[in-house]
Design an enzyme around this catalytic site. Structure first.
Site, mmCIF file in Angstrom:
data_model
loop_
_atom_site.group_PDB
_atom_site.id
_atom_site.type_symbol
_atom_site.label_atom_id
_atom_site.label_comp_id
_atom_site.label_asym_id
_atom_site.label_seq_id
_atom_site.Cartn_x
_atom_site.Cartn_y
_atom_site.Cartn_z
ATOM 1 N N PHE A 134 6.184 -5.552 2.760
ATOM 2 C CA PHE A 134 6.292 -4.456 1.625
ATOM 3 C C PHE A 134 6.845 -4.482 1.559
ATOM 4 C CE2 PHE A 134 1.725 -6.408 1.822
ATOM 5 C CZ PHE A 134 0.993 -6.451 0.559
ATOM 6 N N CYS A 135 7.293 -3.275 0.089
ATOM 7 C CA CYS A 135 8.330 -2.335 -0.190
ATOM 8 C C CYS A 135 8.182 -1.543 1.304
ATOM 9 C CB CYS A 135 8.559 -1.806 -1.431
ATOM 10 S SG CYS A 135 9.146 -0.761 -1.916
ATOM 11 N N PRO A 136 9.387 -0.375 1.222
ATOM 12 C CA PRO A 136 10.940 -1.127 1.887
ATOM 13 C C PRO A 136 11.163 -1.934 2.285
ATOM 14 C CG PRO A 136 10.620 1.185 2.484
ATOM 15 C CD PRO A 136 9.717 0.731 2.101
#
Lengths: 77, 129
Positions: free
Chosen positions: A14-16
């Protein structure tokens, strides 16, 4: 530089995560080299080109294949 | 345009540490000048040998623990390595805890007091978590 680009597989993170993995590889890449980032995180699809433009590299292509985005970038400096 | 961002981490909950780490790493990697100041419960996770997980504040924190979210400590380390972010432990919090610099993770800079932090942060943005 017609060689196949180095692939960074950041699927399922997932981000980042995808962005940070790309940045780490960009640091080590040669100027002119292309890298291809694989991501399943939708936010990164917007965020990665944003970062690439901000720091002055080039987005070569950005396309989805079967739920995976393939973002190809070129190091310019 | 690059800017100066000073992030203050106070809370020891997973959500807040995660958000601070995301902001620090993305800003630093994008060329911003980033300083992170750790005090109160946020500093505990950077004491060597303390490996406990940060408690979730709510649903997002629990969800993040189960999904493949990059751990906040890793993001802070990347902020320092890839973006030259400076991570400072609060000297007051270190005194209260009774720990010295050598007992903190290597990614930490020497202890910093609030007066110095505030003067360094002057003119930039301060974000608190």
């Amino acid at each position: 530089m017609s060689d196949e680009p180095k692939v960074i597989d950041a699927r399922n993170t997932f981000c980042p995560g995808p962005l940070m993995e790309l940045i780490a590889q960009m640091k080590q890449a040669e100027v002119g080299e292309e890298l291809e980032l694989l991501s399943t995180d939708k936010g990164s699809v917007e965020d990665v080109p944003e970062w690439i433009n901000k720091v002055g590299h080039e987005v070569v292509s950005n396309e989805e294949k079967d739920g995976v985005w393939h973002i190809r970038v070129r190091k310019l400096k | 345009m690059s800017q100066r961002i000073s992030i203050v981490c106070v809370s020891g909950t997973r959500e807040k540490l995660q958000m601070a780490a995301m902001m620090a790493s993305v800003a630093a990697a994008g060329g911003d000048e980033v300083t992170v100041f750790f005090s109160m419960n946020a500093l505990l996770y950077f004491v060597k040998g303390r490996d406990e997980a940060a408690p979730a504040e709510g649903e997002m924190g629990s969800l993040m623990a189960r999904k493949n979210v990059p751990p906040f400590k890793q993001l802070f380390e990347q902020a320092a390595e890839l973006g030259d972010a400076k991570l400072f432990p609060c000297s007051m919090a270190m005194d209260v805890l009774g720990v010295g610099s050598e007992e903190l993770d290597d990614v930490m800079q020497p202890a910093l007091g609030l007066t110095r932090f505030l003067s360094d942060a002057e003119g930039g943005q301060i974000v608190t978590f």
